[in-house]
Design a protein around this motif. Sequence first.
Motif, mmCIF file in Angstrom:
data_model
loop_
_atom_site.group_PDB
_atom_site.id
_atom_site.type_symbol
_atom_site.label_atom_id
_atom_site.label_comp_id
_atom_site.label_asym_id
_atom_site.label_seq_id
_atom_site.Cartn_x
_atom_site.Cartn_y
_atom_site.Cartn_z
ATOM 1 N N VAL A 2 10.293 -2.031 3.389
ATOM 2 C CA VAL A 2 10.304 -0.919 4.493
ATOM 3 C C VAL A 2 9.207 -1.176 5.698
ATOM 4 C CG1 VAL A 2 9.523 1.537 4.612
ATOM 5 C CG2 VAL A 2 10.541 0.594 2.407
ATOM 6 N N GLN A 3 9.811 -0.867 6.595
ATOM 7 C CA GLN A 3 8.859 -1.053 8.131
ATOM 8 C C GLN A 3 8.817 0.085 8.772
ATOM 9 O OE1 GLN A 3 10.958 -4.522 9.881
ATOM 10 N NE2 GLN A 3 9.327 -5.996 9.242
ATOM 11 N N LEU A 4 7.567 0.061 9.089
ATOM 12 C CA LEU A 4 7.123 1.526 10.171
ATOM 13 C C LEU A 4 6.852 0.946 11.531
ATOM 14 C CD1 LEU A 4 7.087 2.501 7.029
ATOM 15 C CD2 LEU A 4 5.380 3.983 8.172
ATOM 16 N N VAL A 5 7.512 1.307 12.499
ATOM 17 C CA VAL A 5 7.013 0.859 13.814
ATOM 18 C C VAL A 5 6.619 2.227 14.822
ATOM 19 C CG1 VAL A 5 8.068 0.023 15.938
ATOM 20 C CG2 VAL A 5 8.647 -0.833 13.730
ATOM 21 N N TRP A 36 0.681 11.592 9.854
ATOM 22 C CA TRP A 36 -0.181 10.929 10.535
ATOM 23 C C TRP A 36 -1.528 11.080 10.000
ATOM 24 C CZ3 TRP A 36 1.853 7.860 14.523
ATOM 25 C CH2 TRP A 36 3.150 8.017 14.929
ATOM 26 N N TYR A 37 -2.295 9.948 10.404
ATOM 27 C CA TYR A 37 -3.807 9.748 10.066
ATOM 28 C C TYR A 37 -4.481 8.968 11.054
ATOM 29 C CZ TYR A 37 -2.296 10.974 4.921
ATOM 30 O OH TYR A 37 -1.778 11.774 3.904
ATOM 31 N N ARG A 38 -5.776 9.149 11.129
ATOM 32 C CA ARG A 38 -6.551 8.643 12.199
ATOM 33 C C ARG A 38 -7.802 8.253 11.892
ATOM 34 N NH1 ARG A 38 -7.606 13.920 16.314
ATOM 35 N NH2 ARG A 38 -9.181 14.792 14.834
ATOM 36 N N GLN A 39 -8.280 7.247 12.408
ATOM 37 C CA GLN A 39 -9.433 6.579 12.182
ATOM 38 C C GLN A 39 -10.271 6.236 13.230
ATOM 39 O OE1 GLN A 39 -9.572 3.460 9.289
ATOM 40 N NE2 GLN A 39 -11.895 3.662 8.590
ATOM 41 N N LYS A 94 -2.353 6.220 12.684
ATOM 42 C CA LYS A 94 -1.509 5.451 11.707
ATOM 43 C C LYS A 94 -0.420 6.333 11.090
ATOM 44 C CE LYS A 94 -3.882 1.444 10.176
ATOM 45 N NZ LYS A 94 -4.399 0.405 9.090
ATOM 46 N N CYS A 95 0.929 5.961 11.004
ATOM 47 C CA CYS A 95 1.810 6.785 10.539
ATOM 48 C C CYS A 95 2.111 6.341 8.997
ATOM 49 C CB CYS A 95 3.271 6.251 10.976
ATOM 50 S SG CYS A 95 4.678 6.961 10.243
ATOM 51 N N ILE A 110 5.277 4.212 -0.788
ATOM 52 C CA ILE A 110 4.404 4.221 0.204
ATOM 53 C C ILE A 110 4.174 3.579 1.180
ATOM 54 C CG2 ILE A 110 2.126 5.516 0.625
ATOM 55 C CD1 ILE A 110 2.129 6.363 -2.389
ATOM 56 N N SER A 111 4.307 3.790 2.271
ATOM 57 C CA SER A 111 4.051 2.379 3.594
ATOM 58 C C SER A 111 3.338 3.186 4.630
ATOM 59 C CB SER A 111 5.361 1.992 4.032
ATOM 60 O OG SER A 111 6.062 1.095 3.016
ATOM 61 N N TRP A 112 2.579 2.117 5.443
ATOM 62 C CA TRP A 112 1.838 2.472 6.390
ATOM 63 C C TRP A 112 2.204 1.797 7.582
ATOM 64 C CZ3 TRP A 112 -2.199 6.178 6.600
ATOM 65 C CH2 TRP A 112 -2.523 6.646 5.528
#
Length: 122
Positions: A2-5, A36-39, A94-95, A110-112
């Motif tokens: 699985v890829q997330l772009v 969506w998450y953020r840091q 990050k998605c 579960i992918s990031w």
Amino acid sequence: QVQLVESGGGLVQAGGSLRLSCTVSGSIVSINVMGWYRQAPGKQRELVATITSGGSTNYAASVKGRFTISRDNAKNTVYLQMNSLKPEDTGVYKCNCEGKVLLTTPRAFISWAQGTQVTVSS
């Protein structure tokens, strides 16, 4: 696999808007929750918003009313419309997605994504 772009990050002035997108590819059987998450520098990663396959949404209190999460199930894509941006929204976004991928049989995953920088100047 699985890829997330992701796409859509950048630099914007306070009060401005940005739209992030994240597309999932691979032998996807189904995608349940996308989010969506953020840091921010020196801080822990925090949840920004999530959306289920049925369209139910959840937002962090700090972004409620300013950010909108949506998804296109046909395109396996999730969006984050960010309006009225504030300097404290700065960070790496990050998605994330959870679902099932077809290997020999369907398997949960579960992918990031790698993350995209959002910088809001004052």
